[in-house]
Design a protein around this motif. Structure first.
Motif, PDB file in Angstrom:
ATOM      1  N   VAL A   4       0.839  -1.199   0.000  1.00  0.00           N
ATOM      2  CA  VAL A   4       0.000   0.000   0.000  1.00  0.00           C
ATOM      3  C   VAL A   4       0.877   1.252   0.000  1.00  0.00           C
ATOM      4  N   TYR A  61      -6.839   3.017  -9.253  1.00  0.00           N
ATOM      5  CA  TYR A  61      -6.757   1.778  -8.466  1.00  0.00           C
ATOM      6  C   TYR A  61      -7.266   2.077  -7.064  1.00  0.00           C
ATOM      7  N   GLY A  63      -8.035  -0.482  -4.676  1.00  0.00           N
ATOM      8  CA  GLY A  63      -7.754  -1.539  -3.715  1.00  0.00           C
ATOM      9  C   GLY A  63      -8.857  -2.564  -3.540  1.00  0.00           C
ATOM     10  N   PHE A  67      -3.604  -5.704  -6.315  1.00  0.00           N
ATOM     11  CA  PHE A  67      -2.945  -4.908  -7.342  1.00  0.00           C
ATOM     12  C   PHE A  67      -2.536  -5.774  -8.526  1.00  0.00           C
TER      13      PHE A  67
END
Length: 179
Positions: A4, A61, A63, A67
């Motif tokens: 992250v 993106y 989450g 990914f």
């Protein structure tokens, strides 16, 4: 470094973080691209284009998926776009389709994985893409319909027809001795 944190740094155009993320996923994404492109140079081009696209769209993106799965979808889309650009892809008219589900994918034990992959490569393009996405990439019909911009019915039909053609191709393996 947590993934992250790495992604957040990439969103801020941190080149070192982007390189780390690239190195983490490049081998796997090359394998995905190579399954479609069948040519290492084209697969490398697709992979590079996919990473560029991913870094440009990283703010999208959220989450919801891993990914790697998000990136894999970009690689597949780029692969299909490149293949479509070089050939005309025929769509199926959904109105006249009737789908019968058949989940039996068993093949003779003497047929190798390489022979199966070679047979998939011989399928007509519209069946090959659906078969690869379903069998090799693990996508369901909803995901395939979104990726290929076809209906779920068309996805099921093309998979069923591809499976039939695949069985025909594999039936002639081993010098035609299998029935």
């Amino acid at each position: 470094m947590f993934q992250v944190d790495l992604i957040e740094k990439c969103k801020r155009n941190d080149r070192k973080a982007q390189l780390k993320l690239y190195r983490k996923y490049c081998d796997a994404m090359f394998c995905v691209a190579n399954r479609f492109m069948k040519n290492t140079f084209d697969a490398e081009d697709v992979m590079q284009e996919a990473f560029l696209r991913a870094f440009q769209k990283l703010d999208q993106y959220n989450g919801e998926v891993a990914f790697g799965a998000w990136l894999k979808r970009i690689v597949i889309n780029k692969s299909i776009d490149k293949l479509k650009a070089s050939k005309y892809m025929i769509s199926v008219d959904d109105i006249q389709l009737e789908v019968v589900e058949d989940d039996d994918w068993t093949v003779d034990d003497h047929i190798s994985l390489e022979e199966i992959k070679a047979a998939i490569d011989q399928l007509p393009e519209k069946y090959r893409y659906v078969t690869m996405l379903y069998l090799m990439e693990g996508y369901d019909h909803q995901e395939i319909s979104e990726i290929l911009n076809i209906s779920q019915t068309a996805s099921r039909t093309q998979l069923m027809r591809g499976k039939g053609k695949l069985k025909e191709l594999l039936k002639h393996k081993r010098n035609g001795t299998r029935h």
